[in-house]
Design an enzyme around this catalytic site. Structure first.
Site, PDB file in Angstrom:
ATOM      1  N   GLY A 251       0.807  -1.275  -0.061  1.00 32.95           N
ATOM      2  CA  GLY A 251       0.158   0.145  -0.027  1.00 32.95           C
ATOM      3  C   GLY A 251       0.946   1.200  -0.103  1.00 32.95           C
ATOM      4  O   GLY A 251       2.160   1.365   0.291  1.00 32.95           O
ATOM      5  N   HIS A 252       0.228   2.564  -0.468  1.00 37.96           N
ATOM      6  CA  HIS A 252       1.009   3.682  -0.293  1.00 37.96           C
ATOM      7  C   HIS A 252       1.307   4.154   1.125  1.00 37.96           C
ATOM      8  O   HIS A 252       0.499   3.568   2.149  1.00 37.96           O
ATOM      9  CB  HIS A 252       0.281   4.818  -1.150  1.00 37.96           C
ATOM     10  CG  HIS A 252      -1.055   4.865  -0.798  1.00 37.96           C
ATOM     11  ND1 HIS A 252      -1.318   5.686   0.228  1.00 37.96           N
ATOM     12  CD2 HIS A 252      -2.146   4.332  -1.468  1.00 37.96           C
ATOM     13  CE1 HIS A 252      -2.940   5.557   0.327  1.00 37.96           C
ATOM     14  NE2 HIS A 252      -3.366   4.973  -0.565  1.00 37.96           N
ATOM     15  N   ASN A 253       1.914   5.292   1.209  1.00 32.10           N
ATOM     16  CA  ASN A 253       2.184   5.780   2.574  1.00 32.10           C
ATOM     17  C   ASN A 253       0.649   6.308   3.146  1.00 32.10           C
ATOM     18  O   ASN A 253      -0.054   6.655   2.360  1.00 32.10           O
ATOM     19  CB  ASN A 253       2.787   7.079   2.378  1.00 32.10           C
ATOM     20  CG  ASN A 253       4.319   6.640   2.112  1.00 32.10           C
ATOM     21  OD1 ASN A 253       4.713   5.400   2.431  1.00 32.10           O
ATOM     22  ND2 ASN A 253       5.233   7.718   1.544  1.00 32.10           N
ATOM     23  N   GLY A 254       0.484   5.877   4.098  1.00 27.01           N
ATOM     24  CA  GLY A 254      -0.926   6.279   4.904  1.00 27.01           C
ATOM     25  C   GLY A 254      -2.031   5.236   4.564  1.00 27.01           C
ATOM     26  O   GLY A 254      -3.315   5.216   5.022  1.00 27.01           O
ATOM     27  N   SER A 255      -1.706   4.049   3.974  1.00 25.61           N
ATOM     28  CA  SER A 255      -2.579   2.979   3.736  1.00 25.61           C
ATOM     29  C   SER A 255      -3.005   2.089   4.766  1.00 25.61           C
ATOM     30  O   SER A 255      -3.926   1.543   4.908  1.00 25.61           O
ATOM     31  CB  SER A 255      -2.070   2.068   2.571  1.00 25.61           C
ATOM     32  OG  SER A 255      -0.819   1.356   2.921  1.00 25.61           O
TER      33      SER A 255
ATOM     34  N   LYS B 150      -0.528   0.105   6.362  1.00 29.48           N
ATOM     35  CA  LYS B 150       0.139  -1.281   6.454  1.00 29.48           C
ATOM     36  C   LYS B 150       1.113  -1.087   7.851  1.00 29.48           C
ATOM     37  O   LYS B 150       1.330  -2.320   8.277  1.00 29.48           O
ATOM     38  CB  LYS B 150       1.025  -1.400   4.991  1.00 29.48           C
ATOM     39  CG  LYS B 150       2.231  -0.337   4.751  1.00 29.48           C
ATOM     40  CD  LYS B 150       2.478  -0.724   3.249  1.00 29.48           C
ATOM     41  CE  LYS B 150       3.510   0.348   2.784  1.00 29.48           C
ATOM     42  NZ  LYS B 150       3.370   1.620   3.013  1.00 29.48           N
ATOM     43  N   SER B 151       1.708   0.014   7.848  1.00 26.38           N
ATOM     44  CA  SER B 151       2.694   0.127   9.117  1.00 26.38           C
ATOM     45  C   SER B 151       1.963  -0.236  10.652  1.00 26.38           C
ATOM     46  O   SER B 151       2.516  -0.484  11.471  1.00 26.38           O
ATOM     47  CB  SER B 151       3.726   1.408   9.053  1.00 26.38           C
ATOM     48  OG  SER B 151       4.491   1.200   7.949  1.00 26.38           O
TER      49      SER B 151
ATOM     50  N   GLU C 211       9.333  -2.878   5.658  1.00 23.24           N
ATOM     51  CA  GLU C 211       9.873  -1.951   4.636  1.00 23.24           C
ATOM     52  C   GLU C 211      11.327  -2.155   4.821  1.00 23.24           C
ATOM     53  O   GLU C 211      12.245  -1.465   4.430  1.00 23.24           O
ATOM     54  CB  GLU C 211       9.796  -0.247   4.910  1.00 23.24           C
ATOM     55  CG  GLU C 211       8.323  -0.247   4.773  1.00 23.24           C
ATOM     56  CD  GLU C 211       7.776   0.152   3.382  1.00 23.24           C
ATOM     57  OE1 GLU C 211       8.795  -0.204   2.518  1.00 23.24           O
ATOM     58  OE2 GLU C 211       6.596   0.591   3.282  1.00 23.24           O
TER      59      GLU C 211
END
Length: 278
Positions: free
Chosen positions: A39-43, A45-46, A165
Protein backbone atom coordinates in the site's frame (compact mmCIF):
# COMPACT_ATOMS: atom_id res chain seq x y z
CA UNK A 1 -2.63 -25.96 8.01
CA UNK A 2 -1.72 -24.25 11.26
CA UNK A 3 -3.06 -20.70 11.33
CA UNK A 4 -0.34 -18.34 12.57
CA UNK A 5 -2.18 -15.02 12.39
CA UNK A 6 -5.86 -14.13 12.37
CA UNK A 7 -7.03 -10.53 12.20
CA UNK A 8 -10.82 -10.25 12.45
CA UNK A 9 -12.78 -7.06 11.72
CA UNK A 10 -10.16 -4.80 13.34
CA UNK A 11 -10.61 -1.05 13.77
CA UNK A 12 -7.87 1.26 15.03
CA UNK A 13 -7.65 5.04 15.27
CA UNK A 14 -4.81 7.20 16.55
CA UNK A 15 -5.81 9.49 19.46
CA UNK A 16 -5.28 12.73 17.51
CA UNK A 17 -7.06 11.59 14.33
CA UNK A 18 -10.70 11.54 13.32
CA UNK A 19 -10.45 8.83 10.64
CA UNK A 20 -9.59 5.21 11.26
CA UNK A 21 -6.06 4.07 10.35
CA UNK A 22 -7.47 0.53 10.09
CA UNK A 23 -11.14 0.05 9.27
CA UNK A 24 -12.70 -3.40 9.34
CA UNK A 25 -9.48 -5.23 8.45
CA UNK A 26 -9.68 -9.03 8.31
CA UNK A 27 -6.93 -11.39 7.17
CA UNK A 28 -5.22 -14.65 8.03
CA UNK A 29 -1.75 -16.12 7.50
CA UNK A 30 -0.94 -19.83 7.43
CA UNK A 31 2.25 -21.45 8.73
CA UNK A 32 5.03 -21.40 6.14
CA UNK A 33 3.27 -18.80 3.98
CA UNK A 34 4.84 -15.58 2.69
CA UNK A 35 2.25 -12.80 2.71
CA UNK A 36 3.02 -9.35 1.30
CA UNK A 37 0.96 -6.43 2.59
CA UNK A 38 1.31 -3.53 0.17
CA UNK A 39 0.00 0.00 0.00
CA UNK A 40 1.04 3.62 -0.40
CA UNK A 41 2.04 5.81 2.54
CA UNK A 42 -0.92 6.18 4.87
CA UNK A 43 -2.66 2.99 3.69
CA UNK A 44 -2.40 1.42 7.16
CA UNK A 45 0.26 -1.21 6.50
CA UNK A 46 2.77 0.02 9.12
CA UNK A 47 -0.01 0.43 11.68
CA UNK A 48 -1.01 -3.17 11.03
CA UNK A 49 2.60 -4.35 11.47
CA UNK A 50 2.81 -2.61 14.84
CA UNK A 51 -0.47 -4.18 15.92
CA UNK A 52 0.78 -7.66 15.06
CA UNK A 53 3.73 -7.03 17.38
CA UNK A 54 1.58 -5.69 20.21
CA UNK A 55 2.57 -2.03 19.85
CA UNK A 56 -1.07 -1.12 19.13
CA UNK A 57 -4.30 -2.68 20.32
CA UNK A 58 -7.55 -2.78 18.31
CA UNK A 59 -10.31 -0.36 19.21
CA UNK A 60 -12.65 -3.07 17.93
CA UNK A 61 -12.05 -6.56 16.60
CA UNK A 62 -9.61 -9.34 17.45
CA UNK A 63 -5.99 -10.23 16.68
CA UNK A 64 -4.72 -13.76 17.34
CA UNK A 65 -1.12 -14.94 16.88
CA UNK A 66 -0.61 -18.72 16.85
CA UNK A 67 -3.74 -19.20 18.93
CA UNK A 68 -2.88 -16.45 21.47
CA UNK A 69 -5.28 -13.49 21.60
CA UNK A 70 -3.61 -10.06 21.65
CA UNK A 71 -4.17 -8.56 25.12
CA UNK A 72 -2.11 -6.61 27.64
CA UNK A 73 -1.35 -9.85 29.49
CA UNK A 74 -0.17 -11.73 26.38
CA UNK A 75 2.11 -9.15 24.73
CA UNK A 76 5.35 -10.93 25.61
CA UNK A 77 3.97 -14.32 24.59
CA UNK A 78 3.11 -12.87 21.19
CA UNK A 79 6.41 -11.02 20.79
CA UNK A 80 8.30 -14.25 21.49
CA UNK A 81 6.67 -15.70 18.36
CA UNK A 82 7.45 -12.73 16.07
CA UNK A 83 10.74 -11.26 14.86
CA UNK A 84 10.78 -7.79 13.27
CA UNK A 85 13.30 -6.64 10.65
CA UNK A 86 13.07 -2.86 10.19
CA UNK A 87 13.76 -0.42 7.38
CA UNK A 88 17.16 0.89 8.47
CA UNK A 89 19.57 -1.84 9.65
CA UNK A 90 21.85 0.77 11.26
CA UNK A 91 19.11 1.51 13.78
CA UNK A 92 19.12 -2.14 14.89
CA UNK A 93 22.84 -2.51 15.57
CA UNK A 94 23.95 -2.37 19.19
CA UNK A 95 27.06 -4.59 19.19
CA UNK A 96 30.66 -3.69 18.33
CA UNK A 97 30.93 -6.74 16.05
CA UNK A 98 28.55 -8.86 13.99
CA UNK A 99 28.81 -11.65 16.57
CA UNK A 100 28.03 -9.30 19.47
CA UNK A 101 25.05 -7.89 17.65
CA UNK A 102 23.44 -11.24 16.86
CA UNK A 103 24.06 -12.34 20.46
CA UNK A 104 22.41 -9.24 21.98
CA UNK A 105 18.82 -10.48 21.86
CA UNK A 106 19.83 -13.89 23.19
CA UNK A 107 21.60 -12.29 26.17
CA UNK A 108 18.43 -10.33 26.96
CA UNK A 109 16.48 -13.60 26.91
CA UNK A 110 18.93 -15.22 29.31
CA UNK A 111 20.09 -17.92 26.90
CA UNK A 112 23.04 -19.86 28.42
CA UNK A 113 26.46 -19.00 26.94
CA UNK A 114 27.15 -22.33 25.17
CA UNK A 115 23.70 -22.41 23.61
CA UNK A 116 24.05 -18.74 22.65
CA UNK A 117 27.33 -19.33 20.79
CA UNK A 118 25.77 -22.18 18.82
CA UNK A 119 22.66 -20.19 17.94
CA UNK A 120 24.70 -17.15 16.84
CA UNK A 121 26.89 -19.29 14.57
CA UNK A 122 23.92 -21.20 13.18
CA UNK A 123 21.97 -18.00 12.46
CA UNK A 124 24.90 -16.39 10.64
CA UNK A 125 25.42 -19.53 8.55
CA UNK A 126 21.78 -19.48 7.55
CA UNK A 127 22.18 -15.96 6.10
CA UNK A 128 25.66 -16.70 4.67
CA UNK A 129 27.45 -14.23 6.96
CA UNK A 130 29.50 -16.69 9.05
CA UNK A 131 32.78 -15.26 7.68
CA UNK A 132 32.00 -11.82 9.15
CA UNK A 133 31.82 -12.70 12.86
CA UNK A 134 34.48 -10.18 13.94
CA UNK A 135 33.58 -7.46 11.47
CA UNK A 136 32.27 -4.11 12.68
CA UNK A 137 28.71 -3.72 11.34
CA UNK A 138 29.30 -0.25 9.89
CA UNK A 139 31.92 -1.71 7.51
CA UNK A 140 29.32 -3.94 5.83
CA UNK A 141 27.30 -3.21 2.70
CA UNK A 142 23.59 -2.42 3.01
CA UNK A 143 22.56 -5.93 1.99
CA UNK A 144 25.07 -7.50 4.40
CA UNK A 145 23.83 -5.31 7.26
CA UNK A 146 20.26 -6.36 6.64
CA UNK A 147 21.26 -10.03 6.51
CA UNK A 148 22.94 -9.62 9.91
CA UNK A 149 19.74 -8.00 11.21
CA UNK A 150 17.82 -11.03 9.93
CA UNK A 151 20.35 -13.33 11.65
CA UNK A 152 19.69 -11.52 14.94
CA UNK A 153 15.99 -12.28 14.53
CA UNK A 154 16.54 -15.88 13.38
CA UNK A 155 18.76 -16.59 16.42
CA UNK A 156 15.74 -15.92 18.63
CA UNK A 157 13.92 -18.72 16.79
CA UNK A 158 10.59 -16.97 16.13
CA UNK A 159 7.78 -18.64 14.22
CA UNK A 160 7.02 -15.49 12.22
CA UNK A 161 9.29 -12.85 10.64
CA UNK A 162 7.88 -9.44 9.71
CA UNK A 163 9.88 -7.41 7.18
CA UNK A 164 8.81 -3.80 7.76
CA UNK A 165 10.00 -1.97 4.61
CA UNK A 166 13.28 -3.80 5.21
CA UNK A 167 14.57 -3.57 1.62
CA UNK A 168 13.53 0.02 0.85
CA UNK A 169 16.97 1.51 1.63
CA UNK A 170 18.94 -1.11 -0.30
CA UNK A 171 20.36 -1.02 -3.82
CA UNK A 172 19.12 -3.69 -6.27
CA UNK A 173 21.98 -6.09 -5.41
CA UNK A 174 21.37 -5.75 -1.66
CA UNK A 175 17.63 -6.15 -2.12
CA UNK A 176 18.12 -9.34 -4.14
CA UNK A 177 20.50 -10.74 -1.47
CA UNK A 178 18.02 -10.14 1.34
CA UNK A 179 14.96 -11.49 -0.48
CA UNK A 180 16.84 -14.63 -1.57
CA UNK A 181 17.96 -15.11 2.05
CA UNK A 182 14.39 -14.77 3.33
CA UNK A 183 13.05 -17.21 0.72
CA UNK A 184 15.75 -19.76 1.63
CA UNK A 185 15.02 -19.42 5.37
CA UNK A 186 11.29 -19.73 4.80
CA UNK A 187 11.69 -22.96 2.85
CA UNK A 188 14.27 -24.56 5.15
CA UNK A 189 12.75 -23.54 8.49
CA UNK A 190 9.06 -23.44 7.48
CA UNK A 191 8.98 -19.84 8.72
CA UNK A 192 5.95 -17.64 8.21
CA UNK A 193 6.96 -14.35 6.53
CA UNK A 194 5.03 -11.09 6.29
CA UNK A 195 6.41 -8.31 4.08
CA UNK A 196 5.15 -4.80 4.78
CA UNK A 197 6.10 -2.87 1.66
CA UNK A 198 5.14 -0.42 -1.05
CA UNK A 199 7.53 -2.16 -3.47
CA UNK A 200 5.74 -4.56 -5.81
CA UNK A 201 9.09 -6.04 -6.89
CA UNK A 202 9.45 -7.33 -3.33
CA UNK A 203 5.80 -8.37 -3.18
CA UNK A 204 6.33 -10.50 -6.30
CA UNK A 205 8.38 -12.92 -4.16
CA UNK A 206 5.42 -13.63 -1.86
CA UNK A 207 2.86 -16.43 -2.08
CA UNK A 208 -0.04 -14.04 -1.59
CA UNK A 209 -0.57 -10.26 -1.61
CA UNK A 210 -3.02 -8.05 0.27
CA UNK A 211 -3.38 -4.49 -1.03
CA UNK A 212 -4.42 -1.90 1.56
CA UNK A 213 -5.97 1.46 0.75
CA UNK A 214 -7.10 4.00 3.34
CA UNK A 215 -7.10 1.43 6.11
CA UNK A 216 -9.17 -1.16 4.24
CA UNK A 217 -8.39 -4.31 2.28
CA UNK A 218 -8.62 -3.22 -1.36
CA UNK A 219 -7.67 -6.50 -3.08
CA UNK A 220 -6.27 -9.91 -2.12
CA UNK A 221 -4.77 -12.61 -4.32
CA UNK A 222 -1.68 -14.24 -5.75
CA UNK A 223 1.01 -11.98 -7.29
CA UNK A 224 -0.30 -12.92 -10.73
CA UNK A 225 -3.87 -11.96 -9.83
CA UNK A 226 -2.80 -8.66 -8.25
CA UNK A 227 -0.36 -7.55 -10.96
CA UNK A 228 -2.96 -8.04 -13.68
CA UNK A 229 -4.79 -5.11 -12.02
CA UNK A 230 -2.08 -2.75 -13.33
CA UNK A 231 -4.31 0.27 -13.95
CA UNK A 232 -6.01 -0.01 -10.56
CA UNK A 233 -2.65 -0.26 -8.82
CA UNK A 234 -1.43 2.87 -10.60
CA UNK A 235 -4.44 4.79 -9.30
CA UNK A 236 -3.37 3.79 -5.76
CA UNK A 237 0.14 5.10 -6.36
CA UNK A 238 1.70 1.65 -6.66
CA UNK A 239 4.19 1.10 -9.47
CA UNK A 240 4.13 -2.16 -11.40
CA UNK A 241 7.20 -4.43 -11.33
CA UNK A 242 9.80 -3.72 -14.03
CA UNK A 243 9.12 -7.00 -15.86
CA UNK A 244 5.42 -6.17 -16.21
CA UNK A 245 6.25 -2.79 -17.76
CA UNK A 246 8.90 -4.31 -20.04
CA UNK A 247 6.51 -7.05 -21.17
CA UNK A 248 4.03 -4.34 -22.17
CA UNK A 249 6.66 -2.40 -24.12
CA UNK A 250 7.81 -5.57 -25.93
CA UNK A 251 4.25 -6.45 -26.90
CA UNK A 252 3.71 -2.91 -28.21
CA UNK A 253 6.78 -3.27 -30.44
CA UNK A 254 5.41 -6.45 -31.99
CA UNK A 255 7.25 -9.07 -29.92
CA UNK A 256 4.76 -11.78 -29.07
CA UNK A 257 4.79 -13.20 -25.55
CA UNK A 258 2.72 -16.23 -24.57
CA UNK A 259 2.03 -14.95 -21.06
CA UNK A 260 2.57 -12.11 -18.58
CA UNK A 261 5.86 -12.56 -16.73
CA UNK A 262 6.50 -11.43 -13.17
CA UNK A 263 10.22 -12.16 -12.78
CA UNK A 264 13.24 -11.30 -14.91
CA UNK A 265 14.13 -15.01 -15.14
CA UNK A 266 10.72 -15.92 -16.57
CA UNK A 267 10.86 -13.11 -19.15
CA UNK A 268 14.44 -13.86 -20.23
CA UNK A 269 13.65 -17.57 -20.60
CA UNK A 270 10.60 -16.79 -22.74
CA UNK A 271 12.56 -14.41 -24.98
CA UNK A 272 15.39 -16.94 -25.40
CA UNK A 273 12.94 -19.72 -26.17
CA UNK A 274 11.11 -17.59 -28.73
CA UNK A 275 14.40 -16.56 -30.37
CA UNK A 276 15.88 -20.06 -30.62
CA UNK A 277 12.65 -21.55 -31.91
CA UNK A 278 12.70 -19.28 -34.96
Amino acid sequence: MREMINVKDVYFRYPDQKDYALEGISLHVEQGEWLAIVGHNGSGKSTLAKMLNGLHFPEKGDVTVDGVALEEETIWDIRSKIGMVFQNPDNQFVGATVEDDVAFGLENHGVPYEAMVKRVNDALKRVHMEDFLDQEPHHLSGGQKQRVAIAGVVALQPDIIILDESTSMLDPKGKKEVLETVRELKEKENLTVISITHDLEEAAKADRIIVLNRGKVFKEGTPREIFLLEDELKKLGLDSPFTIKLSGVLKNTGISLSDTYFTEEELVNELCKSHFNK
